[in-house]
Write an enzyme that holds these catalytic residues in place. Structure first.
Site, short mmCIF file in Angstrom:
data_model
loop_
_atom_site.label_atom_id
_atom_site.label_comp_id
_atom_site.label_asym_id
_atom_site.label_seq_id
_atom_site.Cartn_x
_atom_site.Cartn_y
_atom_site.Cartn_z
CE1 TYR A 1 -3.40 -2.78 0.79
CE2 TYR A 1 -2.15 -3.20 2.78
CZ TYR A 1 -3.14 -3.57 1.88
OH TYR A 1 -3.85 -4.73 2.09
CG HIS B 1 -7.79 1.39 3.33
ND1 HIS B 1 -6.49 0.93 3.43
CD2 HIS B 1 -8.57 0.43 3.89
CE1 HIS B 1 -6.49 -0.26 4.02
NE2 HIS B 1 -7.74 -0.58 4.30
CG ASN C 1 -6.29 0.03 8.97
OD1 ASN C 1 -7.12 0.52 9.72
ND2 ASN C 1 -6.58 -0.86 8.06
#
Length: 546
Positions: A394, A473, A523
């Site tokens: 990511y 996300h 996150n």
């Protein structure tokens, strides 16, 4: 994180009031049942909304928390789950190992008006996600705001100079480090804001909660919000008007990166092209606020998601676990271990993402890109088998790729411009990062690299990626900043100021993931909760809503 009142900030069971009278909604002009008056109305009960409800009620305010979906965990009134949980005071949302089922069985808990996966239930994303929870590094704020797989992966990383850390003890050590993945579970059950903020909040008599009720729009006179119009989404929901206390009341949107913009669009706040879509809709057209009172802001622009690139490997020591089969028919020994001791594989997140590592790389534009990798015992990119490990990359802080989210004629929300790697320097950095990892894996001859395929260059693999880039996300559709978006044409600038107040309004705020100007490495859950904490601190300090 640069909120105006603290530039060094680094780390946001009583049900609805009974109808009493009727009120005329200013703007739309329709007569609505008056459902009650509150100091603060919070729309959305996810990571940010639960924090807001707790902190505002703790401050002694009369608070209404509105959630469009049903309850989730057993403690909050939820009851959904497989038969083997009957009588155990557990739902599918309590058991970490049942998380993956959301991808194949989401009826009644997934938002039905968004073209992406999103949870519409008490807890929002925190009730249906894998539960990863770790503190973001300080640069995430400063930059953007004025088991088997573990042993296997960390072995090759250690050989090339990575070091081990405990993630939440060392949030700033995110360059060439690795860690076990922390989760927001308590005693083998899902925790997070539902088990903390919500538990203390709902014990207070000054907090009122209404479920299965969606906020259609805010009702306003110019920039002053007088209340919210709500519509029941099931038989036990509410339809009518909730008002805020005259002169001092405030409305806080915490409905997520898609839900909060939708409320703004339906309230006559956003780019003209989106407001015209709402105005032309069969649902809202005849009652929408007059176009002379529209507030033009770049809502929906600046959309971001963590672009993902998977590397898939195989190793004979890895043994995959069928979490999907375990939803209805768990292995008896695993079922009993979980029910009796809250232990075993069902007390872990499916599909076992227990390894993460980080690095920072600088492509040709000179801007550092932060990367986070998460490894799990599962196949990807159509690879099947029980010896597979997928490491997902990511790209976070430093990401320049942006997209756009819009509303269509039936008032559903959609990603119409993808934010996934549309900047060439983002792509360059991704290639660098994948190459370094592949090189490290190649040194261990017991590992078989399946993707990138044998003989395929990393650059070719990234540029012609066969997998899915999205990670759900979603952030940044109501960007925070000091550049007042009302000063332009509604397509540039910021949507909210550094107190999270919507430009052009006196008492409307957005406090969820949509306010982040740029991508973060961590996150999002922890970062959203932290941002909401600070937002509430600022909002409570405001005397007149501006």
């Amino acid at each position: 994180m640069m909120f105006s009142r603290n530039p060094l900030f680094y780390l946001l069971a009583v049900f609805g009031a009974r109808a009493t009278s009727t009120a005329t909604a200013s703007g739309p002009g329709s007569t609505l049942v008056n459902l009650g008056e509150f100091d603060y109305i919070v729309a959305g009960a996810g990571a940010a909304g639960l924090v807001a409800a707790d902190r505002l009620s703790e401050a002694g305010k009369k608070v209404l928390l509105i959630e469009r979906g049903p309850p989730s965990t057993y403690a909050t009134g939820g009851r959904l789950g497989p038969a083997w949980l009957n009588g155990e005071n557990l739902t599918r949302f309590d058991v970490p190992g049942l998380f993956n089922q959301i991808w194949v069985d989401s009826a009644g808990i997934r938002c039905d008006d968004i073209d992406q996966m999103a949870g519409c239930l008490l807890g929002g994303g925190t009730a249906v996600n894998s539960g990863l929870f770790f503190k973001p590094q300080s640069i995430d704020w400063d930059y953007n705001f004025p088991a088997e797989p573990y042993d296997l992966i960390t072995k090759v990383l250690s050989a090339v100079g990575y070091t081990s850390v405990t993630a939440n003890d060392s949030p700033n050590k995110k360059n060439r480090t690795f860690a076990h993945t922390p989760f927001m579970y308590f005693n083998g059950e899902r925790g997070g804001p539902l088990a903390t903020y919500f538990e203390t909040a709902r014990a207070r008599s000054n907090l009122h909660i209404v479920l299965n009720t969606t906020v259609r729009r805010v009702i306003r006179k110019g920039g002053r919000i007088t209340g919210v119009e709500v519509v029941a989404t099931s038989s036990d929901g509410k339809t009518g008007l909730y008002s805020v206390t005259p002169n001092t009341g405030k409305v806080l949107l915490a409905a997520g990166a898609f839900g909060s913009p939708k409320i703004l669009f339906r309230s006559g706040i956003g780019p003209r092209d989106q407001l015209e879509v709402v105005k032309a809709s069969a649902t809202d057209g005849s009652t929408m606020i007059d176009s002379s009172k529209w507030i033009k802001l770049p809502v929906g622009y600046n959309l971001q998601d963590h672009p993902s690139t998977d590397v898939v490997i195989s190793h004979p020591s890895v043994k995959d676990y069928d979490f999907f089969a375990a939803f209805n028919n768990p292995i008896p020994a695993d079922r009993d271990l979980y029910l009796n001791s809250r232990a075993g594989i069902l007390a872990t997140a499916a599909p076992g993402p227990n390894t993460m590592f980080w690095e920072s790389l600088v492509p040709s534009d000179g801007i550092p890109r932060q990367f986070q990798w998460t490894a799990r015992a599962e196949g990807s990119i159509n690879e099947k088998g029980d010896t597979l490990v997928t490491a997902s990359q990511y790209i976070g802080t430093g990401l320049k790729s942006r997209g756009r989210m819009t509303i269509n004629s039936d008032l559903n929300m959609a990603v119409t411009t993808s934010p996934h790697l549309n900047d060439p320097y983002d792509i360059e950095a991704v290639i660098q990062s994948v190459q370094l990892f592949v090189d490290a894996l190649s040194a261990d001859k017991s590992i078989t690299i399946l993707h990138p395929a044998p003989g395929q260059s990393v650059a070719e693999y990234v540029n012609n990626y066969p997998g899915h880039r999205g990670t759900n996300h979603w952030i940044a559709t109501c960007k925070m900043g000091t550049d007042d978006g009302t000063k332009g044409n509604g397509t540039t600038g910021s949507v909210v100021d550094t107190d999270t107040k919507v430009y052009g309004t006196d008492n409307l705020f957005v406090i969820d993931a949509s306010i982040f100007p740029g991508q973060i490495t961590a996150n999002p859950t922890a970062s959203i909760m932290i941002a909401a904490e600070k937002a509430i601190e600022n909002i409570l300090a405001l005397k007149h809503g501006y």
